[in-house]
Motif scaffolding. Sequence first.
Motif, PDB file in Angstrom:
ATOM      1  N   LEU A 102       8.126  -4.320  -6.966  1.00 14.31           N
ATOM      2  CA  LEU A 102       8.498  -3.254  -7.896  1.00 14.31           C
ATOM      3  C   LEU A 102       8.023  -1.888  -7.402  1.00 14.31           C
ATOM      4  N   THR A 103       6.772  -1.838  -6.926  1.00  6.46           N
ATOM      5  CA  THR A 103       6.214  -0.567  -6.458  1.00  6.46           C
ATOM      6  C   THR A 103       7.014  -0.012  -5.283  1.00  6.46           C
ATOM      7  N   GLN A 104       7.253  -0.868  -4.299  1.00  3.95           N
ATOM      8  CA  GLN A 104       7.899  -0.361  -3.088  1.00  3.95           C
ATOM      9  C   GLN A 104       9.381  -0.054  -3.341  1.00  3.95           C
ATOM     10  N   HIS A 105      10.025  -0.804  -4.227  1.00  6.70           N
ATOM     11  CA  HIS A 105      11.423  -0.486  -4.500  1.00  6.70           C
ATOM     12  C   HIS A 105      11.530   0.877  -5.199  1.00  6.70           C
ATOM     13  N   GLN A 106      10.587   1.134  -6.101  1.00  6.45           N
ATOM     14  CA  GLN A 106      10.581   2.433  -6.776  1.00  6.45           C
ATOM     15  C   GLN A 106      10.275   3.556  -5.790  1.00  6.45           C
ATOM     16  N   GLN A 107       9.377   3.295  -4.850  1.00  3.41           N
ATOM     17  CA  GLN A 107       9.047   4.326  -3.857  1.00  3.41           C
ATOM     18  C   GLN A 107      10.242   4.621  -2.951  1.00  3.41           C
ATOM     19  N   MET A 182       1.873   4.493   9.526  1.00  2.00           N
ATOM     20  CA  MET A 182       2.971   5.469   9.434  1.00  2.00           C
ATOM     21  C   MET A 182       2.670   6.541   8.389  1.00  2.00           C
ATOM     22  N   ALA A 183       2.138   6.105   7.236  1.00  2.00           N
ATOM     23  CA  ALA A 183       1.849   7.060   6.160  1.00  2.00           C
ATOM     24  C   ALA A 183       0.773   8.048   6.592  1.00  2.00           C
ATOM     25  N   GLN A 184      -0.227   7.559   7.343  1.00  2.00           N
ATOM     26  CA  GLN A 184      -1.272   8.469   7.812  1.00  2.00           C
ATOM     27  C   GLN A 184      -0.699   9.492   8.791  1.00  2.00           C
ATOM     28  N   ALA A 185       0.270   9.060   9.593  1.00  2.00           N
ATOM     29  CA  ALA A 185       0.873   9.979  10.561  1.00  2.00           C
ATOM     30  C   ALA A 185       1.587  11.127   9.856  1.00  2.00           C
ATOM     31  N   ILE A 186       2.248  10.843   8.749  1.00  2.00           N
ATOM     32  CA  ILE A 186       2.968  11.923   8.062  1.00  2.00           C
ATOM     33  C   ILE A 186       1.985  12.826   7.314  1.00  2.00           C
ATOM     34  N   ILE A 187       0.905  12.247   6.800  1.00  2.00           N
ATOM     35  CA  ILE A 187      -0.111  13.076   6.146  1.00  2.00           C
ATOM     36  C   ILE A 187      -0.678  14.081   7.155  1.00  2.00           C
ATOM     37  N   ASP A 188      -0.865  13.624   8.393  1.00  2.00           N
ATOM     38  CA  ASP A 188      -1.409  14.499   9.436  1.00  2.00           C
ATOM     39  C   ASP A 188      -0.421  15.569   9.888  1.00  2.00           C
ATOM     40  N   SER A 189       0.887  15.283   9.788  1.00  2.00           N
ATOM     41  CA  SER A 189       1.829  16.219  10.411  1.00  2.00           C
ATOM     42  C   SER A 189       2.713  16.980   9.422  1.00  2.00           C
ATOM     43  N   ASP A 194       5.112  17.013  -1.881  1.00  2.00           N
ATOM     44  CA  ASP A 194       5.603  15.758  -2.453  1.00  2.00           C
ATOM     45  C   ASP A 194       5.444  14.597  -1.479  1.00  2.00           C
ATOM     46  N   VAL A 195       5.882  14.835  -0.246  1.00  2.00           N
ATOM     47  CA  VAL A 195       5.842  13.771   0.761  1.00  2.00           C
ATOM     48  C   VAL A 195       4.399  13.354   1.030  1.00  2.00           C
ATOM     49  N   VAL A 196       3.507  14.353   1.162  1.00  2.00           N
ATOM     50  CA  VAL A 196       2.105  14.046   1.445  1.00  2.00           C
ATOM     51  C   VAL A 196       1.479  13.294   0.267  1.00  2.00           C
ATOM     52  N   TRP A 197       1.847  13.734  -0.952  1.00  2.00           N
ATOM     53  CA  TRP A 197       1.319  13.041  -2.144  1.00  2.00           C
ATOM     54  C   TRP A 197       1.727  11.567  -2.131  1.00  2.00           C
ATOM     55  N   LEU A 198       3.007  11.302  -1.901  1.00  2.00           N
ATOM     56  CA  LEU A 198       3.470   9.914  -1.917  1.00  2.00           C
ATOM     57  C   LEU A 198       2.813   9.109  -0.788  1.00  2.00           C
ATOM     58  N   ALA A 199       2.724   9.725   0.395  1.00  2.00           N
ATOM     59  CA  ALA A 199       2.129   9.024   1.538  1.00  2.00           C
ATOM     60  C   ALA A 199       0.659   8.682   1.259  1.00  2.00           C
ATOM     61  N   LYS A 200      -0.041   9.600   0.590  1.00  2.00           N
ATOM     62  CA  LYS A 200      -1.455   9.330   0.271  1.00  2.00           C
ATOM     63  C   LYS A 200      -1.576   8.160  -0.704  1.00  2.00           C
ATOM     64  N   THR A 201      -0.653   8.085  -1.672  1.00  2.00           N
ATOM     65  CA  THR A 201      -0.716   6.950  -2.603  1.00  2.00           C
ATOM     66  C   THR A 201      -0.402   5.645  -1.864  1.00  2.00           C
ATOM     67  N   MET A 202       0.469   5.720  -0.860  1.00  2.00           N
ATOM     68  CA  MET A 202       0.760   4.520  -0.077  1.00  2.00           C
ATOM     69  C   MET A 202      -0.488   4.055   0.661  1.00  2.00           C
ATOM     70  N   VAL A 203      -1.196   5.020   1.280  1.00  2.00           N
ATOM     71  CA  VAL A 203      -2.390   4.665   2.039  1.00  2.00           C
ATOM     72  C   VAL A 203      -3.430   4.027   1.121  1.00  2.00           C
ATOM     73  N   SER A 204      -3.723   4.701   0.005  1.00  2.00           N
ATOM     74  CA  SER A 204      -4.793   4.169  -0.849  1.00  2.00           C
ATOM     75  C   SER A 204      -4.360   2.859  -1.509  1.00  2.00           C
ATOM     76  N   GLY A 205      -3.127   2.816  -1.992  1.00  2.00           N
ATOM     77  CA  GLY A 205      -2.654   1.609  -2.663  1.00  2.00           C
ATOM     78  C   GLY A 205      -2.600   0.409  -1.727  1.00  2.00           C
ATOM     79  N   GLN A 206      -2.066   0.647  -0.521  1.00  2.00           N
ATOM     80  CA  GLN A 206      -1.918  -0.478   0.396  1.00  2.00           C
ATOM     81  C   GLN A 206      -3.259  -0.899   0.994  1.00  2.00           C
ATOM     82  N   GLN A 207      -4.190   0.067   1.137  1.00  2.00           N
ATOM     83  CA  GLN A 207      -5.504  -0.327   1.648  1.00  2.00           C
ATOM     84  C   GLN A 207      -6.243  -1.207   0.642  1.00  2.00           C
ATOM     85  N   SER A 208      -6.121  -0.884  -0.633  1.00  2.00           N
ATOM     86  CA  SER A 208      -6.801  -1.739  -1.613  1.00  2.00           C
ATOM     87  C   SER A 208      -6.099  -3.097  -1.693  1.00  2.00           C
ATOM     88  N   GLU A 209      -4.759  -3.107  -1.509  1.00  2.00           N
ATOM     89  CA  GLU A 209      -4.041  -4.383  -1.484  1.00  2.00           C
ATOM     90  C   GLU A 209      -4.438  -5.197  -0.258  1.00  2.00           C
TER      91      GLU A 209
END
Lengths: 223, 269
Positions: A102-107, A182-189, A194-209
């Motif tokens: 559900l999370t990734q389909h919404q993203q 990949m998400a960290q690469a976009i945060i860096d560049s 909006d894009v950085v916000w979403l990428a940061k949630t991917m990093v934190s969410g997926q790291q805890s998963e």
Amino acid sequence: MDTDTDPDAAAPAASSGDEPQRPTRRRWGVGWIAATLVLGLVVGATLGLLIPHLRTPADDSVEAGFLRDMSTHHAQAVEMSMIAHANSTNPQIVTLAGDIALTQHQQIGYMQAWLRDWGLSPTSSQPPMAWMPDSAGSVVNNLMPGMATPEQMAELRKATGKDLDIQYLTRMRDHHLGGVHMAQAIIDSSDDEDVVWLAKTMVSGQQSELALINQMLAQLQQA
Amino acid sequence: MSISSPGPERNPSTVKVDKTSGQGKPPAGGAKPAAKAGGGKPGGGKPGAKGKGRKPVTPVKVSGGRSWGPIAVVAAVVLVAVGIIGFGAYAAVQGGKSWEDKAADIKGIVNYRAQKNPQIDSQEHKGGPLTYVTNPPVGGAHNSVWQNCMGDVYTEPIANEHAVHSLEHGAVWVTYKQGLPADQVKALSDKVEGKDYLMLSPVANLDKNVALQAWGYQLKVDSADDSRIDEFIKALRINATKEPGAACSGGNTATGPVTAAPNGTSMNK
């Protein structure tokens, strides 16, 4: 401003030959001001038309590359999770798989909508990961880091019981590791909020998963 | 745009050609493409150009040297302005192209949506084997199960009834004449594998070597190396969806025809 320039002197047909300097100068002034105003208007109008396009990322931007590739990357996580959600008998796995799907389909929806907002195509003919620095060699058969091969997908579809659970967690762990990278690469560049916000949630969410997946894998492999 | 007060028009234009053999050239050169792209937008460039020709050659004056400064400034400003206008026009034309326009630009593409054929436009779910008006089909009633289109490379023919449902979800379905040489098939599978909203399969009775389908669109070409294949995929993949957000995963992964079950959901998974 010169008094004696001919382009200007030639302008008004009715101008008498030997004029004192001042009127000439004034004519100069009016001409220049009018020219400047017209040019200013033209430039301003053009900029006004352009600015909306200039303020959003372009077709070859890192942001567009990331959104397109991450949409594809996410879509496979959804696919694997739907298989596990349908076939697993382990409530913990069913819950995790449903959550990820559900999370990734919404993203994907967020990412596709931004491309559309920016007037960009949802896909491109660029090879995967072309937007990412140092990504050479990370793509095999169009598969981005962490993505499962067609053979691994076929195996997952056939698997049952504990074998399915372990396969799913293992595939998902690789998938998340690639996605976080990949998400960290976009945060860096990127500096797109909006894009950085979403990428940061991917990093934190997926790291805890990832922590949860490792823990569940350890349990299953002991049992 | 063209506020043709004699002053402004004459000055920049004079600057451009008559007086400045050096700096005058770039703007003049720059003005031409812009005039093409902008369709006469840059009002400052063209009309003035006519005036120049008519003007008699002015006597060379010593004082003429003194006007180089403003002339250079104006030339630079005009150059920048023309550049901005030209780029703006170009960006507007390119960026404003919808995917439908990009698809229409592909030579040989057939737009079946324009035909308003109810047999192709139908999005109804029906069980069992169905007949289609084109081969391969580009739309119409279909099975409730779609064919998995996550970059799947099928080596045997798949059921039209499932494939059409994938088109409805936004997939581009790449097909080739069964028996096409292996290197050609490899070239196609390299374009498809691992990419969602794409799938590849052979078709037994295809009249051309390669046929591409999206919902309501088709392109048939002779070679897997035809550059229009990439153009078709880029223009229509996801864009042609009839159900935005619908997935390519969770579909049927088996090959072969649908079973003639009355309720039509053939085996899944």
